[in-house]
Design a protein around this motif. Sequence first.
Motif, PDB file in Angstrom:
ATOM      1  N   GLN A  86       0.835  -1.200   0.000  1.00 35.60           N
ATOM      2  CA  GLN A  86       0.000   0.000   0.000  1.00 35.60           C
ATOM      3  C   GLN A  86       0.873   1.254   0.000  1.00 35.60           C
ATOM      4  OE1 GLN A  86      -2.181  -0.679   3.591  1.00 35.60           O
ATOM      5  NE2 GLN A  86      -3.723  -1.976   2.599  1.00 35.60           N
ATOM      6  N   VAL A 137       2.284   1.977  -3.452  1.00 32.50           N
ATOM      7  CA  VAL A 137       1.283   2.541  -4.360  1.00 32.50           C
ATOM      8  C   VAL A 137       1.046   4.021  -4.046  1.00 32.50           C
ATOM      9  CG1 VAL A 137      -1.145   2.446  -5.062  1.00 32.50           C
ATOM     10  CG2 VAL A 137       0.169   0.330  -4.822  1.00 32.50           C
ATOM     11  N   LYS A 171       1.978   7.034  -6.568  1.00 29.70           N
ATOM     12  CA  LYS A 171       0.836   7.738  -7.154  1.00 29.70           C
ATOM     13  C   LYS A 171       0.757   9.205  -6.715  1.00 29.70           C
ATOM     14  CE  LYS A 171      -4.055   7.480  -8.149  1.00 29.70           C
ATOM     15  NZ  LYS A 171      -3.878   8.010  -9.500  1.00 29.70           N
ATOM     16  N   LEU A 220      -2.170   4.184 -11.719  1.00 26.45           N
ATOM     17  CA  LEU A 220      -2.247   2.836 -11.159  1.00 26.45           C
ATOM     18  C   LEU A 220      -1.813   1.790 -12.180  1.00 26.45           C
ATOM     19  CD1 LEU A 220      -5.513   3.000  -9.034  1.00 26.45           C
ATOM     20  CD2 LEU A 220      -3.153   3.174  -8.261  1.00 26.45           C
ATOM     21  N   ILE A 273       1.941   1.797 -12.284  1.00 26.73           N
ATOM     22  CA  ILE A 273       2.454   1.169 -11.059  1.00 26.73           C
ATOM     23  C   ILE A 273       2.339  -0.350 -11.169  1.00 26.73           C
ATOM     24  CG2 ILE A 273       2.124   0.931  -8.565  1.00 26.73           C
ATOM     25  CD1 ILE A 273       1.105   3.880  -8.626  1.00 26.73           C
ATOM     26  N   VAL A 293      -3.390  -3.755  -7.745  1.00 26.60           N
ATOM     27  CA  VAL A 293      -2.863  -2.434  -7.380  1.00 26.60           C
ATOM     28  C   VAL A 293      -4.015  -1.504  -7.011  1.00 26.60           C
ATOM     29  CG1 VAL A 293      -1.606  -0.417  -8.241  1.00 26.60           C
ATOM     30  CG2 VAL A 293      -0.766  -2.707  -8.727  1.00 26.60           C
ATOM     31  N   TRP A 346      -5.091  -2.393  -3.491  1.00 28.57           N
ATOM     32  CA  TRP A 346      -4.129  -1.841  -2.526  1.00 28.57           C
ATOM     33  C   TRP A 346      -4.345  -0.349  -2.346  1.00 28.57           C
ATOM     34  CZ3 TRP A 346       0.840  -4.364  -4.928  1.00 28.57           C
ATOM     35  CH2 TRP A 346       0.877  -5.723  -4.606  1.00 28.57           C
ATOM     36  N   HIS A 347      -4.618   0.350  -3.428  1.00 29.60           N
ATOM     37  CA  HIS A 347      -4.857   1.794  -3.372  1.00 29.60           C
ATOM     38  C   HIS A 347      -6.098   2.095  -2.529  1.00 29.60           C
ATOM     39  CE1 HIS A 347      -6.567   5.604  -4.953  1.00 29.60           C
ATOM     40  NE2 HIS A 347      -5.315   6.000  -4.809  1.00 29.60           N
TER      41      HIS A 347
END
Length: 142
Positions: free
Chosen positions: A70, A73, A77, A86, A89, A100, A103-104
Amino acid sequence: MDNNQVTELLKNFRSYEYAAMMCGEPPEVERQPMIYMERMRNLTTWDQQRYNRIVKLIRGAVDYVLNDDQRTVIMRKYLDRNTLTLKEIAVLLHKDRTTVGRWHTEAINSLAKALHPMAEEEREINNFDHMFDRNWTFKEPA
């Protein structure tokens, strides 16, 4: 604090960080005038304290609340100098875009809880156009 407010806070992080740097005392070697020095909200509270608190709260929450995935990311970002989408990433981490994205979302939810104590007036970034207006005078907010 809701997720949209957290996202805005993260988007503005580099502005807060720059403002915190520019409010401080200049280094002993370089005595350049700091552009924010005259900005005082009242007789005892400088913007420097406010900006430093925001930067410390965000950095602390990102470093201590989020797991490594996390944190990566969020850093890529929002907080890095050259931010990525994203999708970018996901390619960089060799992960699926949906992973991803998950996680965001989890990171934003966790940060919303961690940053909840921050008041709305602390998060504002003021426009400095008044610095170029010779007729401007400070008026205490109502």
